[in-house]
Design a protein around this motif. Structure first.
Motif, PDB file in Angstrom:
ATOM      1  N   ILE A  23    -171.775 -59.523 100.287  1.00  0.00           N
ATOM      2  CA  ILE A  23    -171.420 -60.622  99.383  1.00  0.00           C
ATOM      3  C   ILE A  23    -171.073 -60.086  98.001  1.00  0.00           C
ATOM      4  CG2 ILE A  23    -172.338 -62.678  98.226  1.00  0.00           C
ATOM      5  CD1 ILE A  23    -173.925 -63.253 100.751  1.00  0.00           C
ATOM      6  N   GLY A  24    -171.817 -59.096  97.535  1.00  0.00           N
ATOM      7  CA  GLY A  24    -171.530 -58.499  96.237  1.00  0.00           C
ATOM      8  C   GLY A  24    -170.173 -57.829  96.197  1.00  0.00           C
ATOM      9  N   ALA A  25    -169.814 -57.112  97.260  1.00  0.00           N
ATOM     10  CA  ALA A  25    -168.507 -56.457  97.309  1.00  0.00           C
ATOM     11  C   ALA A  25    -167.382 -57.476  97.338  1.00  0.00           C
ATOM     12  CB  ALA A  25    -168.436 -55.546  98.529  1.00  0.00           C
ATOM     13  N   ILE A  26    -167.559 -58.548  98.100  1.00  0.00           N
ATOM     14  CA  ILE A  26    -166.532 -59.594  98.176  1.00  0.00           C
ATOM     15  C   ILE A  26    -166.350 -60.267  96.826  1.00  0.00           C
ATOM     16  CG2 ILE A  26    -166.008 -61.857  99.183  1.00  0.00           C
ATOM     17  CD1 ILE A  26    -167.274 -60.825 101.775  1.00  0.00           C
ATOM     18  N   LEU A  27    -167.449 -60.608  96.159  1.00  0.00           N
ATOM     19  CA  LEU A  27    -167.356 -61.247  94.852  1.00  0.00           C
ATOM     20  C   LEU A  27    -166.745 -60.317  93.814  1.00  0.00           C
ATOM     21  CD1 LEU A  27    -170.679 -63.250  94.445  1.00  0.00           C
ATOM     22  CD2 LEU A  27    -168.371 -64.137  94.693  1.00  0.00           C
ATOM     23  N   LEU A  28    -167.040 -59.045  93.904  1.00  0.00           N
ATOM     24  CA  LEU A  28    -166.468 -58.076  92.974  1.00  0.00           C
ATOM     25  C   LEU A  28    -164.958 -57.972  93.148  1.00  0.00           C
ATOM     26  CD1 LEU A  28    -167.354 -56.038  90.805  1.00  0.00           C
ATOM     27  CD2 LEU A  28    -167.464 -54.336  92.605  1.00  0.00           C
ATOM     28  N   VAL A  29    -164.498 -57.911  94.390  1.00  0.00           N
ATOM     29  CA  VAL A  29    -163.060 -57.820  94.656  1.00  0.00           C
ATOM     30  C   VAL A  29    -162.347 -59.103  94.234  1.00  0.00           C
ATOM     31  CG1 VAL A  29    -161.351 -57.665  96.512  1.00  0.00           C
ATOM     32  CG2 VAL A  29    -163.280 -56.091  96.449  1.00  0.00           C
ATOM     33  N   VAL A  30    -162.922 -60.254  94.569  1.00  0.00           N
ATOM     34  CA  VAL A  30    -162.296 -61.531  94.195  1.00  0.00           C
ATOM     35  C   VAL A  30    -162.258 -61.685  92.678  1.00  0.00           C
ATOM     36  CG1 VAL A  30    -162.615 -64.047  94.280  1.00  0.00           C
ATOM     37  CG2 VAL A  30    -162.813 -62.690  96.357  1.00  0.00           C
ATOM     38  N   GLY A  31    -163.306 -61.283  92.003  1.00  0.00           N
ATOM     39  CA  GLY A  31    -163.325 -61.364  90.540  1.00  0.00           C
ATOM     40  C   GLY A  31    -162.282 -60.469  89.902  1.00  0.00           C
ATOM     41  N   LEU A  32    -162.109 -59.263  90.431  1.00  0.00           N
ATOM     42  CA  LEU A  32    -161.083 -58.374  89.888  1.00  0.00           C
ATOM     43  C   LEU A  32    -159.679 -58.895  90.147  1.00  0.00           C
ATOM     44  CD1 LEU A  32    -162.577 -54.870  90.734  1.00  0.00           C
ATOM     45  CD2 LEU A  32    -162.302 -55.905  88.485  1.00  0.00           C
ATOM     46  N   VAL A  33    -159.446 -59.450  91.342  1.00  0.00           N
ATOM     47  CA  VAL A  33    -158.121 -60.001  91.662  1.00  0.00           C
ATOM     48  C   VAL A  33    -157.810 -61.193  90.769  1.00  0.00           C
ATOM     49  CG1 VAL A  33    -156.814 -61.227  93.445  1.00  0.00           C
ATOM     50  CG2 VAL A  33    -158.009 -59.127  94.003  1.00  0.00           C
ATOM     51  N   LEU A  34    -158.777 -62.082  90.587  1.00  0.00           N
ATOM     52  CA  LEU A  34    -158.542 -63.247  89.734  1.00  0.00           C
ATOM     53  C   LEU A  34    -158.373 -62.853  88.273  1.00  0.00           C
ATOM     54  CD1 LEU A  34    -160.977 -65.929  91.175  1.00  0.00           C
ATOM     55  CD2 LEU A  34    -158.495 -65.806  91.412  1.00  0.00           C
ATOM     56  N   ASN A  35    -158.966 -61.751  87.882  1.00  0.00           N
ATOM     57  CA  ASN A  35    -158.819 -61.294  86.508  1.00  0.00           C
ATOM     58  C   ASN A  35    -157.443 -60.680  86.264  1.00  0.00           C
ATOM     59  OD1 ASN A  35    -159.530 -60.776  83.921  1.00  0.00           O
ATOM     60  ND2 ASN A  35    -160.807 -59.018  84.390  1.00  0.00           N
ATOM     61  N   LEU A  36    -156.880 -60.049  87.268  1.00  0.00           N
ATOM     62  CA  LEU A  36    -155.603 -59.363  87.091  1.00  0.00           C
ATOM     63  C   LEU A  36    -154.396 -60.262  87.339  1.00  0.00           C
ATOM     64  CD1 LEU A  36    -156.422 -55.926  88.726  1.00  0.00           C
ATOM     65  CD2 LEU A  36    -156.316 -56.500  86.309  1.00  0.00           C
ATOM     66  N   VAL A  37    -154.534 -61.255  88.224  1.00  0.00           N
ATOM     67  CA  VAL A  37    -153.405 -62.120  88.571  1.00  0.00           C
ATOM     68  C   VAL A  37    -153.354 -63.289  87.597  1.00  0.00           C
ATOM     69  CG1 VAL A  37    -152.470 -63.640  90.352  1.00  0.00           C
ATOM     70  CG2 VAL A  37    -153.517 -61.468  90.986  1.00  0.00           C
ATOM     71  N   PRO A  38    -152.234 -63.482  86.930  1.00  0.00           N
ATOM     72  CA  PRO A  38    -152.137 -64.642  86.020  1.00  0.00           C
ATOM     73  C   PRO A  38    -152.007 -65.944  86.807  1.00  0.00           C
ATOM     74  CG  PRO A  38    -150.067 -63.455  86.064  1.00  0.00           C
ATOM     75  CD  PRO A  38    -151.037 -62.656  86.884  1.00  0.00           C
ATOM     76  N   ILE A  39    -152.870 -66.889  86.484  1.00  0.00           N
ATOM     77  CA  ILE A  39    -152.870 -68.180  87.160  1.00  0.00           C
ATOM     78  C   ILE A  39    -152.395 -69.235  86.174  1.00  0.00           C
ATOM     79  CG2 ILE A  39    -154.311 -69.930  88.279  1.00  0.00           C
ATOM     80  CD1 ILE A  39    -156.105 -67.694  89.220  1.00  0.00           C
ATOM     81  N   GLY A  40    -151.460 -70.067  86.616  1.00  0.00           N
ATOM     82  CA  GLY A  40    -150.952 -71.124  85.749  1.00  0.00           C
ATOM     83  C   GLY A  40    -149.545 -70.822  85.298  1.00  0.00           C
TER      84      GLY A  40
END
Length: 47
Positions: A23-40
Motif C-alpha cells: 500500500i505504501g509503494a502504491i501511494l508513493l507512486v500515485v502521489g508522485l504521478v499526481l504531483n508531476l502531471v498537471p491536472i486542470g
C-alpha cells in the motif's frame, strides 16, 4: 499522499508487514504521478 506512502512503506519494511509495504509503494507512486502531471486547464491560450 507522498509522505503517507513513504511512512507506510517504511513501517511495512521495518515491521515486515507485506500489505503495508504494498500500500505504501502504491501511494508513493500515485502521489508522485499526481504531483508531476498537471491536472486542470493549465494550457495557455494565445489569442
Amino acid at each position: 499522499m507522498i509522505i503517507l506512502g513513504l511512512v507506510l512503506l517504511l513501517i511495512g519494511l521495518l515491521a515486515s508487514i507485506s500489505i503495508l509495504t504494498t500500500i505504501g509503494a502504491i501511494l508513493l507512486v500515485v502521489g508522485l504521478v499526481l504531483n508531476l502531471v498537471p491536472i486542470g486547464g493549465t494550457r495557455r491560450r494565445v489569442y
